[in-house]
Design a protein around this motif. Sequence first.
Motif, PDB file in Angstrom:
ATOM      1  N   ALA A   6       6.192   3.336  -0.752  1.00 43.32           N
ATOM      2  CA  ALA A   6       5.687   3.690   0.576  1.00 43.32           C
ATOM      3  C   ALA A   6       4.452   4.589   0.507  1.00 43.32           C
ATOM      4  N   LYS A   7       4.481   5.613  -0.330  1.00 46.14           N
ATOM      5  CA  LYS A   7       3.343   6.532  -0.402  1.00 46.14           C
ATOM      6  C   LYS A   7       2.081   5.807  -0.861  1.00 46.14           C
ATOM      7  N   ALA A   8       2.217   4.916  -1.809  1.00 52.44           N
ATOM      8  CA  ALA A   8       1.048   4.170  -2.298  1.00 52.44           C
ATOM      9  C   ALA A   8       0.490   3.264  -1.206  1.00 52.44           C
ATOM     10  N   ARG A   9       1.368   2.603  -0.458  1.00 54.93           N
ATOM     11  CA  ARG A   9       0.900   1.742   0.629  1.00 54.93           C
ATOM     12  C   ARG A   9       0.198   2.560   1.708  1.00 54.93           C
ATOM     13  N   GLU A  10       0.761   3.724   2.037  1.00 53.50           N
ATOM     14  CA  GLU A  10       0.143   4.599   3.031  1.00 53.50           C
ATOM     15  C   GLU A  10      -1.232   5.079   2.558  1.00 53.50           C
ATOM     16  N   ALA A  11      -1.339   5.427   1.288  1.00 53.89           N
ATOM     17  CA  ALA A  11      -2.614   5.893   0.749  1.00 53.89           C
ATOM     18  C   ALA A  11      -3.659   4.786   0.797  1.00 53.89           C
ATOM     19  N   MET A  12      -3.266   3.570   0.477  1.00 57.44           N
ATOM     20  CA  MET A  12      -4.203   2.455   0.509  1.00 57.44           C
ATOM     21  C   MET A  12      -4.645   2.165   1.937  1.00 57.44           C
ATOM     22  N   GLN A  13      -3.710   2.210   2.874  1.00 59.27           N
ATOM     23  CA  GLN A  13      -4.067   1.988   4.275  1.00 59.27           C
ATOM     24  C   GLN A  13      -5.036   3.069   4.749  1.00 59.27           C
ATOM     25  N   SER A  14      -4.772   4.287   4.367  1.00 58.61           N
ATOM     26  CA  SER A  14      -5.638   5.405   4.738  1.00 58.61           C
ATOM     27  C   SER A  14      -7.049   5.218   4.170  1.00 58.61           C
ATOM     28  N   LYS A  15      -7.121   4.699   2.957  1.00 57.58           N
ATOM     29  CA  LYS A  15      -8.434   4.438   2.330  1.00 57.58           C
ATOM     30  C   LYS A  15      -9.247   3.479   3.187  1.00 57.58           C
ATOM     31  N   PHE A  16      -8.628   2.392   3.639  1.00 56.37           N
ATOM     32  CA  PHE A  16      -9.348   1.411   4.442  1.00 56.37           C
ATOM     33  C   PHE A  16      -9.669   1.963   5.835  1.00 56.37           C
ATOM     34  N   ASP A  17      -8.775   2.767   6.389  1.00 56.41           N
ATOM     35  CA  ASP A  17      -9.063   3.404   7.670  1.00 56.41           C
ATOM     36  C   ASP A  17     -10.302   4.289   7.568  1.00 56.41           C
ATOM     37  N   ARG A  18     -10.381   5.096   6.516  1.00 57.54           N
ATOM     38  CA  ARG A  18     -11.534   5.985   6.327  1.00 57.54           C
ATOM     39  C   ARG A  18     -12.810   5.181   6.047  1.00 57.54           C
ATOM     40  N   LEU A  19     -12.650   4.075   5.353  1.00 58.09           N
ATOM     41  CA  LEU A  19     -13.810   3.244   5.034  1.00 58.09           C
ATOM     42  C   LEU A  19     -14.468   2.704   6.297  1.00 58.09           C
ATOM     43  N   VAL A  20     -13.665   2.226   7.235  1.00 59.46           N
ATOM     44  CA  VAL A  20     -14.220   1.602   8.440  1.00 59.46           C
ATOM     45  C   VAL A  20     -14.479   2.598   9.559  1.00 59.46           C
ATOM     46  N   ASP A  21     -13.876   3.781   9.480  1.00 63.16           N
ATOM     47  CA  ASP A  21     -14.034   4.777  10.546  1.00 63.16           C
ATOM     48  C   ASP A  21     -14.049   6.188   9.958  1.00 63.16           C
ATOM     49  N   PRO A  22     -15.091   6.502   9.172  1.00 66.52           N
ATOM     50  CA  PRO A  22     -15.108   7.791   8.474  1.00 66.52           C
ATOM     51  C   PRO A  22     -15.130   8.997   9.414  1.00 66.52           C
ATOM     52  N   ASP A  23     -15.653   8.826  10.621  1.00 66.25           N
ATOM     53  CA  ASP A  23     -15.731   9.948  11.560  1.00 66.25           C
ATOM     54  C   ASP A  23     -14.584   9.957  12.572  1.00 66.25           C
ATOM     55  N   GLY A  24     -13.691   8.969  12.502  1.00 66.01           N
ATOM     56  CA  GLY A  24     -12.542   8.924  13.408  1.00 66.01           C
ATOM     57  C   GLY A  24     -12.923   8.668  14.856  1.00 66.01           C
ATOM     58  N   LEU A  25     -13.926   7.856  15.081  1.00 68.20           N
ATOM     59  CA  LEU A  25     -14.414   7.616  16.441  1.00 68.20           C
ATOM     60  C   LEU A  25     -13.829   6.365  17.094  1.00 68.20           C
ATOM     61  N   LEU A  26     -13.281   5.474  16.305  1.00 72.06           N
ATOM     62  CA  LEU A  26     -12.766   4.211  16.845  1.00 72.06           C
ATOM     63  C   LEU A  26     -11.384   4.398  17.464  1.00 72.06           C
ATOM     64  N   SER A  27     -11.050   3.495  18.360  1.00 76.55           N
ATOM     65  CA  SER A  27      -9.686   3.488  18.899  1.00 76.55           C
ATOM     66  C   SER A  27      -8.744   3.057  17.778  1.00 76.55           C
ATOM     67  N   PRO A  28      -7.478   3.422  17.862  1.00 74.70           N
ATOM     68  CA  PRO A  28      -6.529   3.006  16.822  1.00 74.70           C
ATOM     69  C   PRO A  28      -6.474   1.489  16.647  1.00 74.70           C
TER      70      PRO A  28
END
Length: 91
Positions: free
Chosen positions: A30-52
Amino acid sequence: MNTSTERTLQARIAAHESWARTSDRAARTAKAREAMQSKFDRLVDPDGLLSPEERAYRAEHARRAHYTRLALKSAQVRRQRGRNRRKGGEQ
């Protein structure tokens, strides 16, 4: 002294034994999957401006591109290895 091949085989044995004792595989990874998902989230939205929803959509495509790129590289390496074997030199 162990050769590289022996170390690899010993590591495989240990990994198989470890997974054989794991009752909840999803929890273990689970932790590895969460970390990978977080990586892609940061890649596409580094400033956290997009809607979920938009971030999830883009992150999914970034993930697919990543794994497709890996598949392409793997196919290229396999093709090159095949060529090298036919020429008589293995790599």
